[in-house]
Design a protein around this motif. Structure first.
Motif, PDB file in Angstrom:
ATOM      1  N   GLU A  41       5.765  -2.142  -1.500  1.00  0.00           N
ATOM      2  CA  GLU A  41       5.066  -1.633  -0.328  1.00  0.00           C
ATOM      3  C   GLU A  41       3.807  -0.919  -0.798  1.00  0.00           C
ATOM      4  O   GLU A  41       3.836  -0.135  -1.733  1.00  0.00           O
ATOM      5  CB  GLU A  41       5.951  -0.653   0.436  1.00  0.00           C
ATOM      6  N   SER A  57      -0.808  -2.133   6.014  1.00  0.00           N
ATOM      7  CA  SER A  57       0.354  -1.982   5.141  1.00  0.00           C
ATOM      8  C   SER A  57       0.779  -3.368   4.692  1.00  0.00           C
ATOM      9  O   SER A  57       0.779  -4.312   5.483  1.00  0.00           O
ATOM     10  CB  SER A  57       1.515  -1.327   5.900  1.00  0.00           C
ATOM     11  N   SER A  58       1.184  -3.496   3.441  1.00  0.00           N
ATOM     12  CA  SER A  58       1.645  -4.791   2.948  1.00  0.00           C
ATOM     13  C   SER A  58       2.901  -5.249   3.674  1.00  0.00           C
ATOM     14  O   SER A  58       3.190  -6.447   3.721  1.00  0.00           O
ATOM     15  CB  SER A  58       1.901  -4.730   1.440  1.00  0.00           C
ATOM     16  N   LEU A  59       3.661  -4.311   4.254  1.00  0.00           N
ATOM     17  CA  LEU A  59       4.879  -4.674   4.981  1.00  0.00           C
ATOM     18  C   LEU A  59       4.603  -5.092   6.418  1.00  0.00           C
ATOM     19  O   LEU A  59       5.472  -5.650   7.075  1.00  0.00           O
ATOM     20  CB  LEU A  59       5.871  -3.504   4.969  1.00  0.00           C
TER      21      LEU A  59
END
Length: 98
Positions: A41, A57-59
């Motif tokens: 993350e 956010s990468s998520l």
């Protein structure tokens, strides 16, 4: 500032925000902090025209925040100055750090 000047500033900021969110950013290059792995993350940023910046956010890559050059500069300077440092208290107690 006069009420008229306040309205002019608000109108300019609204126009800048609308133009920023109208940009097609489907092919921007997202960057993250050095040393992070693709599966971790992390916060990712992309540089946009005119000095603007997009952040996600990468998520949750579908949710993207966009900042004008002035907004981004104010955020970075504030972060460097410690304005966003969390103090120990009810909001952070019991939160495990990774």
């Amino acid at each position: 500032m006069t009420e008229e000047a306040d309205e002019d500033v608000k109108a300019r900021k609204d126009r800048e925000r609308d133009e920023l969110y109208a940009l097609d950013i489907s092919d921007v290059e997202w960057q993250s902090a050095p040393g992070t792995e693709a599966h971790e993350e992390r916060v990712e940023i992309a540089y946009l025209p005119g000095g603007a910046v997009a952040m996600r956010s990468s998520l949750d890559p579908g949710t993207v925040l966009r900042y004008t050059e002035a907004e981004w500069r104010a955020f970075v300077l504030g972060a460097r100055d410690g304005e966003f440092d969390l103090e120990e208290g009810p909001r952070t107690e019991g939160v495990a750090s990774e």
